[in-house]
Motif scaffolding. Sequence first.
Motif, PDB file in Angstrom:
ATOM      1  N   ILE A  93       0.867  -1.179   0.000  1.00 11.97           N
ATOM      2  CA  ILE A  93       0.000   0.000   0.000  1.00 11.97           C
ATOM      3  C   ILE A  93       0.904   1.229   0.000  1.00 11.97           C
ATOM      4  O   ILE A  93       1.550   1.536   1.009  1.00 11.97           O
ATOM      5  N   TYR A  94       0.934   1.930  -1.125  1.00 10.03           N
ATOM      6  CA  TYR A  94       1.866   3.035  -1.271  1.00 10.03           C
ATOM      7  C   TYR A  94       1.248   4.381  -0.890  1.00 10.03           C
ATOM      8  O   TYR A  94       0.033   4.501  -0.725  1.00 10.03           O
ATOM      9  N   ARG A  95       2.118   5.366  -0.737  1.00 12.36           N
ATOM     10  CA  ARG A  95       1.714   6.676  -0.225  1.00 12.36           C
ATOM     11  C   ARG A  95       0.608   7.275  -1.094  1.00 12.36           C
ATOM     12  O   ARG A  95       0.522   7.024  -2.285  1.00 12.36           O
ATOM     13  N   GLY A  96      -0.229   8.065  -0.446  1.00 11.45           N
ATOM     14  CA  GLY A  96      -1.378   8.643  -1.123  1.00 11.45           C
ATOM     15  C   GLY A  96      -2.633   7.806  -0.972  1.00 11.45           C
ATOM     16  O   GLY A  96      -3.721   8.244  -1.348  1.00 11.45           O
ATOM     17  N   SER A  97      -2.505   6.609  -0.422  1.00 10.48           N
ATOM     18  CA  SER A  97      -3.671   5.736  -0.259  1.00 10.48           C
ATOM     19  C   SER A  97      -4.466   6.118   0.986  1.00 10.48           C
ATOM     20  O   SER A  97      -3.887   6.375   2.046  1.00 10.48           O
ATOM     21  N   VAL A  98      -5.775   6.140   0.842  1.00 13.45           N
ATOM     22  CA  VAL A  98      -6.689   6.398   1.958  1.00 13.45           C
ATOM     23  C   VAL A  98      -7.659   5.223   2.001  1.00 13.45           C
ATOM     24  O   VAL A  98      -8.421   5.004   1.063  1.00 13.45           O
ATOM     25  N   VAL A  99      -7.623   4.476   3.100  1.00 12.92           N
ATOM     26  CA  VAL A  99      -8.398   3.247   3.225  1.00 12.92           C
ATOM     27  C   VAL A  99      -9.453   3.434   4.305  1.00 12.92           C
ATOM     28  O   VAL A  99      -9.124   3.772   5.447  1.00 12.92           O
ATOM     29  N   GLY A 100     -10.718   3.224   3.962  1.00 13.75           N
ATOM     30  CA  GLY A 100     -11.814   3.420   4.899  1.00 13.75           C
ATOM     31  C   GLY A 100     -11.930   2.307   5.918  1.00 13.75           C
ATOM     32  O   GLY A 100     -11.019   1.490   6.097  1.00 13.75           O
ATOM     33  N   ASN A 101     -13.066   2.239   6.583  1.00 15.45           N
ATOM     34  CA  ASN A 101     -13.319   1.231   7.604  1.00 15.45           C
ATOM     35  C   ASN A 101     -13.786  -0.084   6.968  1.00 15.45           C
ATOM     36  O   ASN A 101     -14.471  -0.082   5.950  1.00 15.45           O
ATOM     37  N   GLY A 102     -13.429  -1.189   7.608  1.00 11.39           N
ATOM     38  CA  GLY A 102     -13.940  -2.486   7.190  1.00 11.39           C
ATOM     39  C   GLY A 102     -13.499  -2.942   5.823  1.00 11.39           C
ATOM     40  O   GLY A 102     -14.175  -3.755   5.186  1.00 11.39           O
ATOM     41  N   VAL A 103     -12.360  -2.471   5.352  1.00  6.03           N
ATOM     42  CA  VAL A 103     -11.854  -2.825   4.020  1.00  6.03           C
ATOM     43  C   VAL A 103     -11.009  -4.095   4.102  1.00  6.03           C
ATOM     44  O   VAL A 103     -10.272  -4.299   5.076  1.00  6.03           O
ATOM     45  N   LEU A 104     -11.087  -4.946   3.103  1.00  4.61           N
ATOM     46  CA  LEU A 104     -10.227  -6.114   2.980  1.00  4.61           C
ATOM     47  C   LEU A 104      -9.307  -5.922   1.783  1.00  4.61           C
ATOM     48  O   LEU A 104      -9.777  -5.676   0.665  1.00  4.61           O
ATOM     49  N   ILE A 105      -8.004  -6.048   2.027  1.00  5.77           N
ATOM     50  CA  ILE A 105      -6.996  -5.965   0.967  1.00  5.77           C
ATOM     51  C   ILE A 105      -6.297  -7.318   0.922  1.00  5.77           C
ATOM     52  O   ILE A 105      -5.610  -7.711   1.860  1.00  5.77           O
ATOM     53  N   GLY A 106      -6.513  -8.053  -0.151  1.00  8.37           N
ATOM     54  CA  GLY A 106      -6.076  -9.439  -0.231  1.00  8.37           C
ATOM     55  C   GLY A 106      -4.578  -9.614  -0.384  1.00  8.37           C
ATOM     56  O   GLY A 106      -3.818  -8.652  -0.586  1.00  8.37           O
ATOM     57  N   PRO A 107      -4.117 -10.877  -0.291  1.00  9.38           N
ATOM     58  CA  PRO A 107      -2.693 -11.172  -0.404  1.00  9.38           C
ATOM     59  C   PRO A 107      -2.094 -10.662  -1.709  1.00  9.38           C
ATOM     60  O   PRO A 107      -2.682 -10.822  -2.781  1.00  9.38           O
ATOM     61  N   ALA A 108      -0.937 -10.006  -1.595  1.00  7.36           N
ATOM     62  CA  ALA A 108      -0.165  -9.524  -2.746  1.00  7.36           C
ATOM     63  C   ALA A 108      -0.877  -8.462  -3.576  1.00  7.36           C
ATOM     64  O   ALA A 108      -0.436  -8.141  -4.674  1.00  7.36           O
ATOM     65  N   ALA A 109      -1.966  -7.896  -3.074  1.00  9.09           N
ATOM     66  CA  ALA A 109      -2.605  -6.772  -3.776  1.00  9.09           C
ATOM     67  C   ALA A 109      -1.708  -5.544  -3.679  1.00  9.09           C
ATOM     68  O   ALA A 109      -0.922  -5.399  -2.736  1.00  9.09           O
ATOM     69  N   ILE A 110      -1.838  -4.642  -4.647  1.00  8.69           N
ATOM     70  CA  ILE A 110      -0.988  -3.450  -4.706  1.00  8.69           C
ATOM     71  C   ILE A 110      -1.834  -2.213  -4.955  1.00  8.69           C
ATOM     72  O   ILE A 110      -2.637  -2.189  -5.894  1.00  8.69           O
TER      73      ILE A 110
END
Length: 223
Positions: free
Chosen positions: A68-85
């Motif tokens: 997860i690179y800079r500039g990313s804003v992730v809300g509540n209850g989010v799932l980011i799977g294995p090796a996702a970019i």
Amino acid sequence: MIDVGAAADPSASVAPDAVAGAGTTIGPRARIEGGVRIGTDGMVGPDAFIDEGVAIGDRVQVHHGALIYRGSVVGNGVLIGPAAILTTDAYPRAVTASGGASQLADRPVTTTTLADGCSIGAGAIVIAGVTIGSWATVGAGAVVTRDVPSHALVVGSPAHRIGWVCACGARLLDSKGEPMAAEPGRYAAHQELICPACGRTYAYVVDGETLEERSGPREATPA
């Protein structure tokens, strides 16, 4: 600062000014850079990387090897799977137009937004500047190059919408019991979307190209 109720594996690298809320766990060899903010009751899996200044909400799962690179804003209850970019540069270059080395600090930060409740499948790539809507699902291995509406199900490279998903994650059906089309159409005969798992119903909003919940889950099913 790691909250006293949070836990980081001894092999994880966590910047001194990074923040993780109570109930959050950080797995082996994960790397958390400066200025990162992670909410409560979350999970950062082994070998995940979270770049400087990234903001992550509560109850977020970042699985094994996600980047997860800079500039990313992730809300509540989010799932980011294995090796996702989640990428950072819309127009990446290692050198400037004059041939000099491109400095990270001089590159503009492009905001990538993951709204509450969305899921990013294993190995998916979200290009910088994209917004993923609430409760949307990005299929495994997809390459997302443009915004994804709330509740949309997108797959492929480039990612394209093939249907719609409920807040519970199940694929939504039309009133005939068939998977709802990606484009129901303004005058479609079967506009109501029904969740076979929890019983929620939705209506397709043409102008907003998204869904509007009409009724909640059946009694005794997950909210």
